[in-house]
Design a protein around this motif. Sequence first.
Motif, PDB file in Angstrom:
ATOM      1  N   LYS A  44      32.716  33.439  34.756  1.00 35.55           N
ATOM      2  CA  LYS A  44      32.873  32.384  33.939  1.00 35.55           C
ATOM      3  C   LYS A  44      32.448  33.211  32.674  1.00 35.55           C
ATOM      4  O   LYS A  44      33.288  32.215  32.054  1.00 35.55           O
ATOM      5  N   ASP A  45      32.062  33.979  32.314  1.00 39.93           N
ATOM      6  CA  ASP A  45      31.754  34.575  30.854  1.00 39.93           C
ATOM      7  C   ASP A  45      32.998  34.891  30.745  1.00 39.93           C
ATOM      8  O   ASP A  45      33.684  35.043  30.012  1.00 39.93           O
ATOM      9  N   ALA A  46      33.755  36.227  31.430  1.00 40.34           N
ATOM     10  CA  ALA A  46      34.842  36.103  31.720  1.00 40.34           C
ATOM     11  C   ALA A  46      36.632  35.895  31.129  1.00 40.34           C
ATOM     12  O   ALA A  46      37.095  35.684  30.425  1.00 40.34           O
ATOM     13  N   ALA A  47      35.976  34.609  31.880  1.00 42.10           N
ATOM     14  CA  ALA A  47      37.206  33.608  31.917  1.00 42.10           C
ATOM     15  C   ALA A  47      37.004  32.545  30.191  1.00 42.10           C
ATOM     16  O   ALA A  47      37.936  31.756  30.652  1.00 42.10           O
ATOM     17  N   SER A  48      36.198  33.185  29.885  1.00 45.09           N
ATOM     18  CA  SER A  48      36.304  32.041  28.161  1.00 45.09           C
ATOM     19  C   SER A  48      36.628  32.972  27.562  1.00 45.09           C
ATOM     20  O   SER A  48      36.599  32.634  26.469  1.00 45.09           O
ATOM     21  N   TYR A  49      37.192  34.107  27.329  1.00 42.35           N
ATOM     22  CA  TYR A  49      37.556  35.463  26.642  1.00 42.35           C
ATOM     23  C   TYR A  49      39.013  34.899  26.790  1.00 42.35           C
ATOM     24  O   TYR A  49      39.653  33.971  27.705  1.00 42.35           O
ATOM     25  N   ASP A  50      39.214  35.069  25.423  1.00 46.43           N
ATOM     26  CA  ASP A  50      41.103  34.732  25.293  1.00 46.43           C
ATOM     27  C   ASP A  50      42.173  35.438  25.579  1.00 46.43           C
ATOM     28  O   ASP A  50      42.748  35.188  26.575  1.00 46.43           O
ATOM     29  N   GLY A  51      41.975  36.955  26.477  1.00 47.70           N
ATOM     30  CA  GLY A  51      42.615  37.710  27.045  1.00 47.70           C
ATOM     31  C   GLY A  51      41.843  38.037  28.457  1.00 47.70           C
ATOM     32  O   GLY A  51      39.926  38.816  27.618  1.00 47.70           O
ATOM     33  N   ILE A  52      41.838  38.781  29.309  1.00 48.02           N
ATOM     34  CA  ILE A  52      41.326  39.158  30.219  1.00 48.02           C
ATOM     35  C   ILE A  52      41.952  40.411  30.328  1.00 48.02           C
ATOM     36  O   ILE A  52      43.190  40.391  30.715  1.00 48.02           O
ATOM     37  N   ALA A  53      41.550  42.385  30.687  1.00 46.66           N
ATOM     38  CA  ALA A  53      42.255  43.060  31.311  1.00 46.66           C
ATOM     39  C   ALA A  53      41.088  43.430  32.356  1.00 46.66           C
ATOM     40  O   ALA A  53      40.254  44.061  32.104  1.00 46.66           O
ATOM     41  N   ILE A  54      41.954  43.793  33.829  1.00 52.10           N
ATOM     42  CA  ILE A  54      40.651  44.091  34.613  1.00 52.10           C
ATOM     43  C   ILE A  54      41.536  45.298  34.960  1.00 52.10           C
ATOM     44  O   ILE A  54      42.838  45.721  35.457  1.00 52.10           O
ATOM     45  N   GLY A  55      40.856  46.308  35.582  1.00 51.42           N
ATOM     46  CA  GLY A  55      41.013  48.157  35.943  1.00 51.42           C
ATOM     47  C   GLY A  55      40.245  47.927  37.192  1.00 51.42           C
ATOM     48  O   GLY A  55      39.204  47.842  37.433  1.00 51.42           O
ATOM     49  N   SER A  56      40.931  48.542  37.920  1.00 53.90           N
ATOM     50  CA  SER A  56      40.558  49.368  39.030  1.00 53.90           C
ATOM     51  C   SER A  56      41.405  50.553  40.082  1.00 53.90           C
ATOM     52  O   SER A  56      42.188  50.391  40.105  1.00 53.90           O
ATOM     53  N   SER A  57      40.532  51.104  40.657  1.00 54.86           N
ATOM     54  CA  SER A  57      41.301  52.372  41.299  1.00 54.86           C
ATOM     55  C   SER A  57      41.486  51.588  42.715  1.00 54.86           C
ATOM     56  O   SER A  57      41.063  50.500  42.356  1.00 54.86           O
ATOM     57  N   THR A  58      42.680  52.642  42.374  1.00 54.31           N
ATOM     58  CA  THR A  58      43.078  52.043  44.335  1.00 54.31           C
ATOM     59  C   THR A  58      42.780  52.907  45.220  1.00 54.31           C
ATOM     60  O   THR A  58      42.066  54.081  45.439  1.00 54.31           O
ATOM     61  N   PHE A  59      42.180  52.158  46.842  1.00 50.10           N
ATOM     62  CA  PHE A  59      41.292  52.633  47.606  1.00 50.10           C
ATOM     63  C   PHE A  59      41.849  52.376  49.203  1.00 50.10           C
ATOM     64  O   PHE A  59      42.424  51.298  49.129  1.00 50.10           O
ATOM     65  N   TYR A  60      42.741  53.181  49.697  1.00 52.08           N
ATOM     66  CA  TYR A  60      43.878  52.810  51.104  1.00 52.08           C
ATOM     67  C   TYR A  60      44.897  52.090  50.258  1.00 52.08           C
ATOM     68  O   TYR A  60      44.814  50.180  51.773  1.00 52.08           O
ATOM     69  N   LEU A  74      37.070  34.491  39.454  1.00 56.07           N
ATOM     70  CA  LEU A  74      37.750  34.592  38.324  1.00 56.07           C
ATOM     71  C   LEU A  74      38.788  33.331  37.553  1.00 56.07           C
ATOM     72  O   LEU A  74      38.366  32.682  36.662  1.00 56.07           O
ATOM     73  N   ILE A  75      39.648  32.942  38.937  1.00 50.28           N
ATOM     74  CA  ILE A  75      40.528  32.814  38.653  1.00 50.28           C
ATOM     75  C   ILE A  75      40.234  31.416  39.245  1.00 50.28           C
ATOM     76  O   ILE A  75      41.076  29.998  38.791  1.00 50.28           O
ATOM     77  N   ALA A  76      39.136  30.600  39.848  1.00 48.86           N
ATOM     78  CA  ALA A  76      38.658  29.723  40.049  1.00 48.86           C
ATOM     79  C   ALA A  76      38.236  28.946  38.966  1.00 48.86           C
ATOM     80  O   ALA A  76      37.628  27.560  39.114  1.00 48.86           O
ATOM     81  N   GLU A  77      37.513  30.149  37.680  1.00 49.57           N
ATOM     82  CA  GLU A  77      37.088  29.696  36.549  1.00 49.57           C
ATOM     83  C   GLU A  77      38.295  28.917  35.437  1.00 49.57           C
ATOM     84  O   GLU A  77      37.899  27.927  35.043  1.00 49.57           O
ATOM     85  N   GLY A  78      39.052  29.095  35.720  1.00 46.02           N
ATOM     86  CA  GLY A  78      40.534  28.432  35.249  1.00 46.02           C
ATOM     87  C   GLY A  78      40.902  30.179  34.159  1.00 46.02           C
ATOM     88  O   GLY A  78      40.246  29.713  33.345  1.00 46.02           O
ATOM     89  N   ILE A  79      41.459  30.818  34.529  1.00 44.39           N
ATOM     90  CA  ILE A  79      42.174  31.114  33.494  1.00 44.39           C
ATOM     91  C   ILE A  79      43.966  30.981  33.151  1.00 44.39           C
ATOM     92  O   ILE A  79      44.333  32.233  32.452  1.00 44.39           O
ATOM     93  N   ASP A  80      44.518  30.166  33.481  1.00 40.77           N
ATOM     94  CA  ASP A  80      46.138  29.779  33.055  1.00 40.77           C
ATOM     95  C   ASP A  80      46.432  29.297  32.027  1.00 40.77           C
ATOM     96  O   ASP A  80      45.615  29.444  31.208  1.00 40.77           O
ATOM     97  N   GLY A  81      47.519  30.637  31.230  1.00 43.00           N
ATOM     98  CA  GLY A  81      47.486  30.637  30.278  1.00 43.00           C
ATOM     99  C   GLY A  81      47.094  31.268  29.466  1.00 43.00           C
ATOM    100  O   GLY A  81      47.827  31.860  28.506  1.00 43.00           O
TER     101      GLY A  81
END
Length: 147
Positions: A44-60, A74-81
């Motif tokens: 919910k906090d992350a969704a309140s930001y103007d921009g969101i960058a997400i990083g993950s290692s790849t595993f299998y 995050l998507i459920a919180e609403g990040i459209d636009g």
Amino acid sequence: MIKLAIVYLSTQGSTQMMAEAIAEGAREKHIEVRVDNFYEWDPKDAASYDGIAIGSSTFYYKMLEPISKFLDALIAEGIDGKVGSAFGSYGWSGEAPVMIAEKMREAGMKVVDPVLRVQYVPDEKDLKECQRLGKDIAEKLKKLRKS
């Protein structure tokens, strides 16, 4: 002030290095940035930001499961636009950042390309690319703010 959330999950420290370099680049463009391991974030906090960058290692050949669940919340919180970006490190295949970007696009985010993938530990050149991504995210955020 325009705000960027940088959320990551790093198994070996490489994706964390990338996240911190992205933050550095965005801060150079006078964007307020919070960069933290996903355990420290509430979607919910992350969704309140103007921009969101997400990083993950790849595993299998996938993004790490906790990041996938975080992204769903995050998507459920609403990040459209909102502006989005995906990044991550990998050893062999590197699909996680691409998968993150696809989910962001499906959720209506304006994803900054290219998706940034670094094999193994980022070197100086890779970290400069991460800083460049941070600057690109900042510029896109500023353009959207003006329109």
